[in-house]
Design an enzyme around this catalytic site. Structure first.
Site, short mmCIF file in Angstrom:
data_model
loop_
_atom_site.label_atom_id
_atom_site.label_comp_id
_atom_site.label_asym_id
_atom_site.label_seq_id
_atom_site.Cartn_x
_atom_site.Cartn_y
_atom_site.Cartn_z
N HIS A 257 54.49 76.20 62.22
CA HIS A 257 54.77 77.50 62.84
C HIS A 257 53.54 78.25 63.31
O HIS A 257 53.65 79.26 64.00
CB HIS A 257 55.53 78.39 61.85
CG HIS A 257 54.65 78.98 60.79
ND1 HIS A 257 54.29 78.27 59.67
CD2 HIS A 257 54.03 80.18 60.69
CE1 HIS A 257 53.49 79.03 58.93
NE2 HIS A 257 53.31 80.18 59.52
C1 UD1 Z 1 53.62 85.47 60.43
C2 UD1 Z 1 52.18 85.60 59.91
C3 UD1 Z 1 51.73 84.28 59.30
C4 UD1 Z 1 52.74 83.77 58.27
C5 UD1 Z 1 54.11 83.71 58.92
C6 UD1 Z 1 55.19 83.20 58.00
C7 UD1 Z 1 50.79 87.18 61.23
C8 UD1 Z 1 49.65 87.30 62.16
N1 UD1 Z 1 51.24 85.93 60.98
O1 UD1 Z 1 53.60 84.52 61.48
O2 UD1 Z 1 50.49 84.48 58.67
O3 UD1 Z 1 52.33 82.48 57.85
O4 UD1 Z 1 54.45 85.03 59.38
O5 UD1 Z 1 56.33 82.85 58.76
O6 UD1 Z 1 51.25 88.18 60.72
N2 UD1 Z 1 60.38 85.57 65.26
C9 UD1 Z 1 61.77 85.56 65.25
N3 UD1 Z 1 62.39 86.14 64.18
C10 UD1 Z 1 61.73 86.74 63.16
C11 UD1 Z 1 60.33 86.75 63.22
C12 UD1 Z 1 59.66 86.17 64.25
O7 UD1 Z 1 62.40 85.03 66.14
O8 UD1 Z 1 62.38 87.23 62.23
C13 UD1 Z 1 59.67 84.92 66.40
C14 UD1 Z 1 59.36 85.86 67.52
O9 UD1 Z 1 59.43 85.15 68.72
C15 UD1 Z 1 57.92 86.26 67.24
C16 UD1 Z 1 57.35 84.96 66.67
O10 UD1 Z 1 58.44 84.40 65.92
O11 UD1 Z 1 57.23 86.69 68.37
C17 UD1 Z 1 56.18 85.17 65.77
O12 UD1 Z 1 56.53 86.05 64.71
P1 UD1 Z 1 55.39 86.89 63.93
O13 UD1 Z 1 56.00 87.66 62.84
O14 UD1 Z 1 54.59 87.64 64.93
O15 UD1 Z 1 54.47 85.78 63.34
P2 UD1 Z 1 54.79 84.44 62.54
O16 UD1 Z 1 54.49 83.29 63.43
O17 UD1 Z 1 56.11 84.43 61.85
#
Ligand code: UD1
Length: 361
Positions: A204
């Site tokens: 991820h």
């Molecule tokens: C975040 C953390 C990472 C952690 C991970 C666990 C940061 C910089 N990164 O990364 O350290 O290992 O969480 O999963 O804070 N999205 C959804 N649904 C959700 C959440 C996210 O669809 O409930 C999608 C969206 O397209 C979003 C992307 O995932 O833009 C990234 O989500 P984000 O929370 O920004 O970072 P993670 O990759 O989950």
């Protein structure tokens, strides 16, 4: 004593569970603020339900956005919450944007901040998490480190006086969940797989999902493994694969949604291997003595590598064949080392917070 925890992303809910439990056990008032960074039920609600975490007292509903916008949205909404609750400690967890925003908001209001999982370093400045960790550690008043290596990093940065070794709360929750698994075979029946015959994979991290060539190579590597591989797909991975017209299923690889925490622990315990770029899963695999292959150029959890249970494949230079080969390697030598503590880290966290008011400078 009033502690206010700021959480927002999946691994933080896991770390919150034993802390919430310890607060309950010690009669400490505990306010939970959920930033809303993770909002999909499978990344958020199931953790509260399965790990018996009380519902959040405050939900900031920030959702997804770029790093600046997401961090800023949390910051903008935190001041009001902190001023209303005026906790004795603001407790932030790990290395996400929610961690940094929670810490920054608290120090600006002169509220004491403790950082759980302090001192981890990858020394990779391309990772957003590395900046979140360094900035949070330098802002916080009390640094709760999971390992001696983390303590050493903090000392090297001049932060020894604010640091204390508490162990890793993820071990607390893992041991409890494993002991409570009522039907460990259920997850295997659900996956349609035999114990010891398959690997579990998760990918991820932005540096892996957002580079089309790199992602294609990693998926090819997973597909080439010589036994079945179940890929538990984070929404970001599905999103990027679709945008890049990359087919995830194929060869050894089948794709599933993320699992609730107890099912994940059951699956990793029954797996012959794990392939991941997650930090938490590297340790969970080690604790369950399931060999791990980590698709990253470095790890913060160096003990798993030193003890022979984790192999790093650098996704910038590693080939699909190297990933497949590492994931099929023979079982490592047994070890009874416990570099992440004995499952009582949350008690040590509470002790440090109760004793620590005089550490605040
Ligand atoms: C975040 C953390 C990472 C952690 C991970 C666990 C940061 C910089 N990164 O990364 O350290 O290992 O969480 O999963 O804070 N999205 C959804 N649904 C959700 C959440 C996210 O669809 O409930 C999608 C969206 O397209 C979003 C992307 O995932 O833009 C990234 O989500 P984000 O929370 O920004 O970072 P993670 O990759 O989950």
């Amino acid at each position: 004593m009033k502690i206010l925890s700021v959480v927002g992303a999946r691994p933080q809910f896991v770390k919150l569970a034993p802390v919430a439990d310890a607060c309950r056990g010690r009669g400490v008032e505990h306010i939970i603020v959920h930033t809303g960074q993770h909002y999909d039920p499978m990344l958020s609600d199931v953790f509260f339900a399965d790990l018996h975490i009380p519902d959040p007292d405050v939900h900031l509903d920030v959702g997804s956005a770029g790093h600046g916008a997401q961090t800023g949205a949390i910051l903008a909404r935190m001041d009001e919450v902190l001023l209303e609750h005026r906790p004795d400690w603001v407790l932030v967890y790990g290395d996400t944007n929610s961690t940094l925003a929670g810490a920054l908001s608290a120090v600006k209001l002169h509220l004491p901040v403790a950082h759980l999982e302090a001192g981890l370093r990858s020394f990779n400045r391309a990772m957003p998490e590395e900046h979140n960790r360094v900035l949070t550690d330098h802002a916080a008043d009390l640094l709760l480190a999971p390992t001696q290596v983390a303590m050493d990093h903090l000392a090297n940065e001049g932060l020894a006086a604010r640091s204390t070794l508490v162990g890793d709360v993820m071990v607390d929750v893992l041991m409890k969940v494993r002991s409570e698994l009522t039907d460990p075979e259920a997850v295997l029946a659900d996956l349609g797989l035999e114990r010891g015959s398959f690997s579990i994979a998760t990918i991820h991290r932005a540096e892996n999902t957002d580079d089309p060539l790199r992602l294609a190579g990693i998926i090819q590597g997973l597909q080439q493994i010589d036994h079945p591989v179940v890929l538990l797909a984070h929404p970001r991975l599905r999103d990027r694969a679709q945008a890049q017209a990359l087919e995830l299923e194929g060869g050894a690889l089948t794709v599933r949604d993320p699992l609730p925490y107890p099912a994940l622990i059951g699956a990793v315990d029954a797996a012959r291997g794990v392939v991941t770029d997650s930090g938490g899963l590297q340790k969970e695999a080690f604790a369950l003595r399931t060999p791990c292959t980590t698709v990253r150029s470095e790890t913060e959890w160096v003990e798993t590598v030193e003890l022979g249970w984790n192999v790093l494949i650098d996704p910038r230079t590693g080939t699909a064949g190297q990933i497949a080969c590492a994931a099929s390697r023979p079982h490592p030598t047994a070890t009874d080392a416990t570099p992440y503590g004995d499952g009582h880290a949350a008690t040590a966290v509470l002790d440090a917070l109760l004793d620590g008011a005089d550490m605040v400078v």
